[in-house]
Write an enzyme that holds these catalytic residues in place. Structure first.
Site, PDB file in Angstrom:
ATOM      1  N   SER A   1       0.875  -1.185   0.000  1.00 18.71           N
ATOM      2  CA  SER A   1       0.000   0.000   0.000  1.00 18.71           C
ATOM      3  C   SER A   1       0.907   1.229   0.000  1.00 18.71           C
ATOM      4  O   SER A   1       1.060   1.923   0.993  1.00 18.71           O
ATOM      5  CB  SER A   1      -0.922  -0.006   1.217  1.00 18.71           C
ATOM      6  OG  SER A   1      -0.199   0.154   2.404  1.00 18.71           O
TER       7      SER A   1
ATOM      8  N   HIS B   1      -3.501  -6.017   2.497  1.00 16.29           N
ATOM      9  CA  HIS B   1      -2.650  -7.073   3.067  1.00 16.29           C
ATOM     10  C   HIS B   1      -3.424  -8.357   3.341  1.00 16.29           C
ATOM     11  O   HIS B   1      -2.835  -9.356   3.759  1.00 16.29           O
ATOM     12  CB  HIS B   1      -1.988  -6.591   4.365  1.00 16.29           C
ATOM     13  CG  HIS B   1      -1.034  -5.453   4.159  1.00 16.29           C
ATOM     14  ND1 HIS B   1      -0.556  -4.687   5.192  1.00 16.29           N
ATOM     15  CD2 HIS B   1      -0.461  -4.957   3.030  1.00 16.29           C
ATOM     16  CE1 HIS B   1       0.260  -3.751   4.703  1.00 16.29           C
ATOM     17  NE2 HIS B   1       0.319  -3.899   3.404  1.00 16.29           N
TER      18      HIS B   1
ATOM     19  N   GLU C   1      -4.572  -2.413   9.209  1.00 13.77           N
ATOM     20  CA  GLU C   1      -3.893  -2.969  10.384  1.00 13.77           C
ATOM     21  C   GLU C   1      -4.653  -2.639  11.663  1.00 13.77           C
ATOM     22  O   GLU C   1      -4.996  -1.476  11.892  1.00 13.77           O
ATOM     23  CB  GLU C   1      -2.466  -2.402  10.486  1.00 13.77           C
ATOM     24  CG  GLU C   1      -1.583  -2.837   9.331  1.00 13.77           C
ATOM     25  CD  GLU C   1      -0.401  -1.901   9.107  1.00 13.77           C
ATOM     26  OE1 GLU C   1       0.138  -1.357  10.083  1.00 13.77           O
ATOM     27  OE2 GLU C   1      -0.037  -1.708   7.935  1.00 13.77           O
TER      28      GLU C   1
ATOM     29  N   GLU D   1       1.372  -9.375   6.857  1.00 13.84           N
ATOM     30  CA  GLU D   1       2.301  -8.909   7.892  1.00 13.84           C
ATOM     31  C   GLU D   1       2.360  -9.831   9.101  1.00 13.84           C
ATOM     32  O   GLU D   1       2.788  -9.426  10.178  1.00 13.84           O
ATOM     33  CB  GLU D   1       1.934  -7.491   8.322  1.00 13.84           C
ATOM     34  CG  GLU D   1       2.082  -6.496   7.191  1.00 13.84           C
ATOM     35  CD  GLU D   1       2.113  -5.054   7.648  1.00 13.84           C
ATOM     36  OE1 GLU D   1       1.728  -4.769   8.787  1.00 13.84           O
ATOM     37  OE2 GLU D   1       2.528  -4.210   6.832  1.00 13.84           O
TER      38      GLU D   1
ATOM     39  N   ASP E   1      -4.023   1.287  11.394  1.00 15.68           N
ATOM     40  CA  ASP E   1      -3.585   1.940  10.162  1.00 15.68           C
ATOM     41  C   ASP E   1      -4.749   1.750   9.192  1.00 15.68           C
ATOM     42  O   ASP E   1      -4.986   0.637   8.703  1.00 15.68           O
ATOM     43  CB  ASP E   1      -2.305   1.303   9.617  1.00 15.68           C
ATOM     44  CG  ASP E   1      -1.851   1.959   8.311  1.00 15.68           C
ATOM     45  OD1 ASP E   1      -2.517   2.926   7.865  1.00 15.68           O
ATOM     46  OD2 ASP E   1      -0.841   1.519   7.731  1.00 15.68           O
TER      47      ASP E   1
ATOM     48  N   GLU F   1      -3.494   5.878  11.793  1.00 15.45           N
ATOM     49  CA  GLU F   1      -2.546   6.201  10.715  1.00 15.45           C
ATOM     50  C   GLU F   1      -3.313   6.322   9.398  1.00 15.45           C
ATOM     51  O   GLU F   1      -4.236   5.542   9.140  1.00 15.45           O
ATOM     52  CB  GLU F   1      -1.525   5.053  10.655  1.00 15.45           C
ATOM     53  CG  GLU F   1      -0.455   5.206   9.595  1.00 15.45           C
ATOM     54  CD  GLU F   1       0.447   3.962   9.563  1.00 15.45           C
ATOM     55  OE1 GLU F   1       0.673   3.326  10.620  1.00 15.45           O
ATOM     56  OE2 GLU F   1       0.923   3.617   8.464  1.00 15.45           O
TER      57      GLU F   1
ATOM     58  N   ASP G   1       1.521   8.595   6.877  1.00 20.46           N
ATOM     59  CA  ASP G   1       2.388   7.594   6.236  1.00 20.46           C
ATOM     60  C   ASP G   1       2.413   7.869   4.726  1.00 20.46           C
ATOM     61  O   ASP G   1       3.325   8.535   4.234  1.00 20.46           O
ATOM     62  CB  ASP G   1       1.869   6.188   6.564  1.00 20.46           C
ATOM     63  CG  ASP G   1       2.571   5.106   5.758  1.00 20.46           C
ATOM     64  OD1 ASP G   1       3.632   5.374   5.170  1.00 20.46           O
ATOM     65  OD2 ASP G   1       2.070   3.955   5.692  1.00 20.46           O
TER      66      ASP G   1
ATOM     67  N   LYS H   1       9.676   5.282   7.261  1.00 19.82           N
ATOM     68  CA  LYS H   1      10.075   4.053   6.553  1.00 19.82           C
ATOM     69  C   LYS H   1      11.242   4.407   5.641  1.00 19.82           C
ATOM     70  O   LYS H   1      11.057   5.104   4.636  1.00 19.82           O
ATOM     71  CB  LYS H   1       8.929   3.561   5.667  1.00 19.82           C
ATOM     72  CG  LYS H   1       7.673   3.086   6.374  1.00 19.82           C
ATOM     73  CD  LYS H   1       6.564   2.982   5.335  1.00 19.82           C
ATOM     74  CE  LYS H   1       5.358   2.223   5.824  1.00 19.82           C
ATOM     75  NZ  LYS H   1       4.210   2.405   4.894  1.00 19.82           N
TER      76      LYS H   1
ATOM     77  N   HIS I   1       8.483  -1.175   9.488  1.00 21.23           N
ATOM     78  CA  HIS I   1       8.849  -2.175   8.463  1.00 21.23           C
ATOM     79  C   HIS I   1       7.967  -1.956   7.229  1.00 21.23           C
ATOM     80  O   HIS I   1       7.183  -1.000   7.182  1.00 21.23           O
ATOM     81  CB  HIS I   1       8.627  -3.576   9.043  1.00 21.23           C
ATOM     82  CG  HIS I   1       7.163  -3.899   9.243  1.00 21.23           C
ATOM     83  ND1 HIS I   1       6.668  -5.169   9.334  1.00 21.23           N
ATOM     84  CD2 HIS I   1       6.066  -3.086   9.340  1.00 21.23           C
ATOM     85  CE1 HIS I   1       5.355  -5.134   9.483  1.00 21.23           C
ATOM     86  NE2 HIS I   1       4.969  -3.892   9.491  1.00 21.23           N
ATOM     87  N   ARG I   2       8.029  -2.865   6.248  1.00 19.12           N
ATOM     88  CA  ARG I   2       7.093  -2.858   5.127  1.00 19.12           C
ATOM     89  C   ARG I   2       6.355  -4.198   5.101  1.00 19.12           C
ATOM     90  O   ARG I   2       6.757  -5.159   5.752  1.00 19.12           O
ATOM     91  CB  ARG I   2       7.802  -2.655   3.779  1.00 19.12           C
ATOM     92  CG  ARG I   2       8.551  -1.356   3.599  1.00 19.12           C
ATOM     93  CD  ARG I   2       7.754  -0.097   3.846  1.00 19.12           C
ATOM     94  NE  ARG I   2       6.556   0.090   3.065  1.00 19.12           N
ATOM     95  CZ  ARG I   2       6.351   1.035   2.147  1.00 19.12           C
ATOM     96  NH1 ARG I   2       7.324   1.890   1.881  1.00 19.12           N
ATOM     97  NH2 ARG I   2       5.202   1.158   1.519  1.00 19.12           N
ATOM     98  N   SER I   3       5.295  -4.250   4.310  1.00 21.39           N
ATOM     99  CA  SER I   3       4.501  -5.485   4.298  1.00 21.39           C
ATOM    100  C   SER I   3       5.236  -6.642   3.618  1.00 21.39           C
ATOM    101  O   SER I   3       4.952  -7.803   3.893  1.00 21.39           O
ATOM    102  CB  SER I   3       3.144  -5.238   3.664  1.00 21.39           C
ATOM    103  OG  SER I   3       3.286  -4.644   2.394  1.00 21.39           O
TER     104      SER I   3
ATOM    105  N   LYS J   1       6.472  -0.347  14.241  1.00 20.46           N
ATOM    106  CA  LYS J   1       5.582  -1.337  13.616  1.00 20.46           C
ATOM    107  C   LYS J   1       6.492  -2.373  12.980  1.00 20.46           C
ATOM    108  O   LYS J   1       7.272  -2.050  12.076  1.00 20.46           O
ATOM    109  CB  LYS J   1       4.751  -0.700  12.500  1.00 20.46           C
ATOM    110  CG  LYS J   1       3.663   0.219  12.962  1.00 20.46           C
ATOM    111  CD  LYS J   1       2.488   0.303  11.961  1.00 20.46           C
ATOM    112  CE  LYS J   1       2.887   0.628  10.555  1.00 20.46           C
ATOM    113  NZ  LYS J   1       1.716   0.700   9.637  1.00 20.46           N
TER     114      LYS J   1
HETATM  115  C1  2PG Z   1       1.923   0.640   5.997  1.00 18.03           C
HETATM  116  C2  2PG Z   1       2.841  -0.481   5.565  1.00 18.03           C
HETATM  117  C3  2PG Z   1       3.522  -1.216   6.662  1.00 18.03           C
HETATM  118  P1  2PG Z   1       3.053  -1.329   3.162  1.00 18.03           P
HETATM  119  O1  2PG Z   1       1.012   1.020   5.257  1.00 18.03           O
HETATM  120  O2  2PG Z   1       2.137   1.253   7.032  1.00 18.03           O
HETATM  121  O3  2PG Z   1       2.694  -1.662   7.673  1.00 18.03           O
HETATM  122  O4  2PG Z   1       2.307  -1.296   4.586  1.00 18.03           O
HETATM  123  O5  2PG Z   1       4.452  -1.750   3.415  1.00 18.03           O
HETATM  124  O6  2PG Z   1       2.267  -2.318   2.312  1.00 18.03           O
HETATM  125  O7  2PG Z   1       2.958   0.055   2.610  1.00 18.03           O
HETATM  126 MG    MG Z   2       0.581   2.781   6.666  1.00 18.24          MG
END
Ligand code: 2PG
Ligand code: MG
Length: 393
Positions: free
Chosen positions: A40, A149, A158, A193, A225, A266, A293, A318, A346-348, A369
Site C-alpha cells: 500500500s 494485506h 492494520e 504482515e 492503520d 494512521e 504515512d 520508513k 517495516h514494510r509489508s 511497527k
Molecule cells: C503501511 C505499511 C507497513 P506497506 O502502510 O504502514 O505496515 O504497509 O508496506 O504495504 O505500505
Molecule cells: Mg501505513
C-alpha cells in the site's frame, strides 16, 4: 574508508517477490543489507526499481555496475558521505534512475560497515549520526490484517495492539495476547504482515476483540492503520461494501476513539485529502496520535508541509520511502523539529534484515511497527530489540 568490494543479488521477500540484497567490504570488515517492499505505497514515495517481469535485475545491476564503479576512487569519511554520493549519482528527486531499492541496500550496508569499524552497535551509530537520544520504542503489534494485506476481508489495513514499556516487558505480553486472540478466532488465514486475517460482518467486531485484550493486559491500547488511500474511489471510502463520505468516516473515527480509546490512527484519509486530515487532527489531535504515512512518505519537505497545515501530529518513518539512511534521519529530524513523535516501520514485504529495529531504537522512536508474531522475518525484529536492550544496559 575505501569500500573495496560491492556485490548485490536478488533475494525473495515474505511475499515471494524479488528484492535487493547488498554486501560491502572494507578490508577485514564486511556488512550485508537487504531492503523491504511495500504494497500500500504512497504515490510520492521514492521509486522502487522493478523490471516489467517483476524482478529487480536492473536494480541489482546498478549496484554491481555503476555504484561499484563510482566507489572505486572514493575514500569515505562517514556513512553520510556514502549516501551523499549515492544521491548525487542517481541525480533524480525520486531515485528513479538507479532505484531507491538499490540505493537503500547500499546505504544500510554502509551504515553497518561504519558502525563495525567504529566498534559501536548499529543503533548507537544511528543515534550519534542524527543527534538522537536512543530509547526503546513502544511495540505496535499487528494483531489483525485487512485492506490490501488480506484481500480486504477487514476494511482497515492494520489492527494493532500498542504495548508500553521496554521490549523485555512488552514482548511477553504481545506473545500472550497474540496467542489468546488466535484461540478466540479459531482457524483463520494469516495476512501479509503475520497477523490474523479473519472476516467479520461488522466494523466493530475487531475492535471488540482487541478491547477484550486491552482489559486483560495492562499497559496496552488499540491503534489502526486505516491506509485509507486504498479504500478511496469515486469520491467515497468503501468499508464492508458501504460508501462513506469524509465527514461520515470522521464521525466513525470519533465514535471508535470514544468507545475503544484508540491510541493512534494512521492514514485516516486518502493521501491527497489534506484538508480532511487537518479537520480530524483539530477534532481528535489532543486525544490521540494522527500519523502520516502515505501522506508524508518519510520526506522532510512533506513532513514540514503537513505540520504547517496541522494535518497530523505524528509521522511514520520508513527508510525505503526515501531511499537512503541519511534522508530517513533527516525526516526524523524534521519530525522532531515540529515536536511530533516518530513511529518507525517495516514494510509489508520483509526480509530477515533487522535494520529497522536498530533504527527505531537509535532515533528514540515513540513506537515501532514490525508486524504480527506469525512470521520469522517479523519476529527477527523483536528479537533484535531484545538484543539491543541487552547491549544498552
Ligand atoms: C503501511 C505499511 C507497513 P506497506 O502502510 O504502514 O505496515 O504497509 O508496506 O504495504 O505500505
Ligand atoms: Mg501505513
Amino acid at each position: 574508508m575505501r569500500i573495496d568490494f560491492v556485490s548485490a543479488r536478488s533475494i525473495l521477500d515474505t511475499r515471494g517477490r524479488a528484492t535487493v540484497e547488498t554486501t560491502l567490504s572494507a578490508g577485514m570488515f564486511s556488512a550485508t543489507a537487504s531492503v523491504p517492499s511495500g504494497k500500500s505505497t504512497g504515490s510520492h514515495e521514492a521509486c522502487e526499481l522493478r523490471d516489467a517481469d517483476g524482478s529487480v535485475a536492473s536494480a541489482v545491476a546498478n549496484v554491481n555496475g555503476e555504484i561499484a564503479q563510482a566507489f572505486r576512487d572514493c575514500d569515505f569519511a562517514s556513512a553520510d558521505e556514502v549516501d551523499a554520493l549515492l544521491i548525487a549519482l542517481d541525480g533524480t528527486p525520486e531515485k528513479s534512475r538507479l532505484g531507491a531499492n538499490a540505493l537503500l541496500a547500499v546505504s544500510i550496508a554502509a551504515t553497518r560497515l561504519f558502525a563495525q569499524v567504529e566498534e559501536i552497535p548499529l543503533w548507537r551509530a544511528i543515534a550519534a549520526r542524527g543527534g538522537f537520544t536512543a530509547t526503546a520504542p513502544r511495540l505496535y503489534i499487528n494483531m489483525m490484517n485487512g485492506g490490501v494485506h488480506a484481500g480486504f476481508k477487514l476494511p482497515f489495513q492494520e489492527y494493532l495492539l500498542v504495548i508500553e514499556g521496554k521490549t523485555s516487558d512488552a514482548l511477553p505480553i504481545a506473545r500472550e495476547a497474540f496467542a489468546k486472540l488466535g484461540e478466540r478466532l479459531g482457524s483463520v488465514s494469516m495476512g501479509d504482515e503475520g497477523g490474523y486475517a479473519p472476516t467479520f460482518d461488522t466494523l466493530e467486531k475487531p475492535f471488540e476483540l482487541l478491547a477484550g485484550l486491552v482489559q486483560e493486559f495492562p499497559h496496552t491500547s488499540i491503534a489502526i492503520d486505516a491506509a485509507a488511500s486504498e479504500l478511496y474511489r469515486d469520491g467515497a471510502y468503501h468499508l464492508l461494501g458501504k460508501p462513506y463520505s469524509a465527514e461520515e468516516l470522521s464521525a466513525l473515527y470519533r465514535e471508535l476513539v470514544e468507545r475503544f480509546s484508540l491510541y493512534s490512527i494512521e492514514d485516516p484519509f486518502d493521501e491527497e485529502s489534506a484538508d480532511d486530515f487537518s479537520r480530524l487532527t483539530a477534532l481528535l489531535g489532543e486525544k490521540i496520535l494522527i500519523i502520516g504515512d502515505d501522506l508524508t512518505v518519510t520526506n522532510p519537505a512533506r513532513i514540514k508541509e503537513a505540520a504547517e497545515r496541522k494535518e497530523i501530529n505524528a509521522v511514520l518513518i520508513k527508510p525505503n520511502q526515501i531511499g537512503t539512511v541519511r534522508e530517513a534521519i533527516q525526516a526524523v529530524q524534521a519530525t522532531y523539529a515540529e515536536d511530533f513523535v516518530a513511529v518507525a516501520s517495516h514494510r509489508s514485504g520483509e526480509t530477515d534484515d533487522t535494520f529497522i529495529a536498530d533504527f527505531a531504537y537509535g532515533i528514540g522512536a515513540h513506537g515501532i511497527k514490525a508486524g504480527g508474531l506469525a512470521q520469522p522475518e517479523r519476529l527477527a525484529k523483536y528479537e533484535r530489540l531484545l538484543e539491543i536492550e541487552h547491549e544498552a544496559s
